[in-house]
Design a protein around this motif. Sequence first.
Motif, short mmCIF file in Angstrom:
data_model
loop_
_atom_site.label_atom_id
_atom_site.label_comp_id
_atom_site.label_asym_id
_atom_site.label_seq_id
_atom_site.Cartn_x
_atom_site.Cartn_y
_atom_site.Cartn_z
N SER A 107 -15.50 14.62 17.12
CA SER A 107 -16.31 15.28 18.14
C SER A 107 -15.55 15.17 19.46
O SER A 107 -14.83 14.19 19.68
CB SER A 107 -17.69 14.65 18.23
OG SER A 107 -17.57 13.25 18.44
N TYR A 109 -16.19 15.45 23.51
CA TYR A 109 -17.17 15.54 24.59
C TYR A 109 -16.48 15.74 25.94
O TYR A 109 -15.53 15.04 26.27
CB TYR A 109 -17.98 14.25 24.68
CG TYR A 109 -18.94 14.02 23.53
CD1 TYR A 109 -20.27 14.41 23.61
CD2 TYR A 109 -18.51 13.40 22.35
CE1 TYR A 109 -21.16 14.20 22.57
CE2 TYR A 109 -19.39 13.18 21.30
CZ TYR A 109 -20.71 13.58 21.41
OH TYR A 109 -21.57 13.37 20.37
N SER A 133 -15.73 19.26 16.61
CA SER A 133 -16.96 19.78 17.18
C SER A 133 -16.97 19.55 18.69
O SER A 133 -16.94 18.42 19.16
CB SER A 133 -18.12 19.04 16.50
OG SER A 133 -19.31 19.30 17.14
N ARG A 135 -18.53 19.40 22.29
CA ARG A 135 -19.88 19.16 22.83
C ARG A 135 -19.85 19.01 24.34
O ARG A 135 -19.00 18.31 24.88
CB ARG A 135 -20.44 17.89 22.19
CG ARG A 135 -20.55 18.10 20.70
CD ARG A 135 -21.28 17.04 19.97
NE ARG A 135 -21.20 17.38 18.54
CZ ARG A 135 -21.15 16.49 17.57
NH1 ARG A 135 -21.19 15.21 17.85
NH2 ARG A 135 -21.07 16.90 16.32
N THR A 143 -26.42 10.39 26.63
CA THR A 143 -25.98 11.14 25.45
C THR A 143 -25.60 10.13 24.38
O THR A 143 -24.75 9.26 24.62
CB THR A 143 -24.72 11.98 25.77
OG1 THR A 143 -25.04 12.91 26.79
CG2 THR A 143 -24.21 12.73 24.55
#
Length: 309
Positions: A107, A109, A133, A135, A143
């Motif tokens: 992921s 961020y 992914s 984000r 978060t």
Amino acid sequence: MQILVLGSAAGGGLPQWNCNCPICQRARSRDPKVRFRTQSSLAVRADEGPWFLLNASPDLRQQLNDNPALHPTDGTRHSPIGGVVVTNADVDHIAGLLTLREGQSLSLYATARVHETFDANKIFQALNPEVVSRRKFTLDAPTQLETADRIPSGLVVEAFTVPGKVALYLEDPTAGPDFGSVAEDTIALRVASETGDGYFYYIPGCAALPNELTKRLRKAPLVFFDGTLWRDDEMVTAGTGVKTGKRMGHMSISGEEGSLAAFQTLEVKRKIFVHLNNTNPVLMDDSPERQSVTEKGWEVAYDGMEIQL
Ligand code: MLT
Ligand code: MN
Ligand code: ZN
């Protein structure tokens, strides 16, 4: 929570490939009092959860090789790293993403603004969107960091803006004195573990300490803070550059407006300088400047530094 300093230097590292300043010279000659340092990054994890990288530096490959905790252990393709958080789009904080391109699920961020930079530059498609992914942070809200497969990490991050500047390569010279910077260009992170009460702040780039920021930091157990320069004009006097710290979006350590003075009454339990530029004399273990920060209760991060919170 476990924290690893992967890289303690600012962009360029120590020594920097094309720098012949006295500090780079000492490092290059393997002087034990001036350690080699790679570029700006931390790794963190809660309990036995996945590791998250806080910034991905151009030295990431070496940093991963140097830290056994980050090696694959499970099957032919594996990484204990669940994701990456970046605090701005500077080269020293994002170039390492390209090292993570081997089809590994992650992921990623960042603020919407920094994601715009990834979206605008096709080279970041090398991080296959099918497995990586992307984000966007909601600022000023907790978060829960999750892997690409939505497995919770046990880490809770609050991202908030701090004074700073847009990345050098994105500067718009026609956009006034701040080169078109917007608030979301530079964030800091409050990182907590879901189970324990430990938390820390990670602020590798910061141009000033306004009141709302000092309020946040007061009595914090641990702060990693922008230690780029000792003096605002240090790169100019060292002959290594024409820019001041102010021009680059970094507050200096010394001086009336410096971080030593600003933190003096904040009662932060543990204060550690990170993102140190190779001209900064605190990088020399035997310098008067190092002695001065030590006397004021600061530590100077080094690669491989480990902290348990
Ligand atoms: C900075 O921290 O000011 C930047 O990383 C500088 C750069 O892009 O080299
Ligand atoms: Mn930097
Ligand atoms: Zn140098």
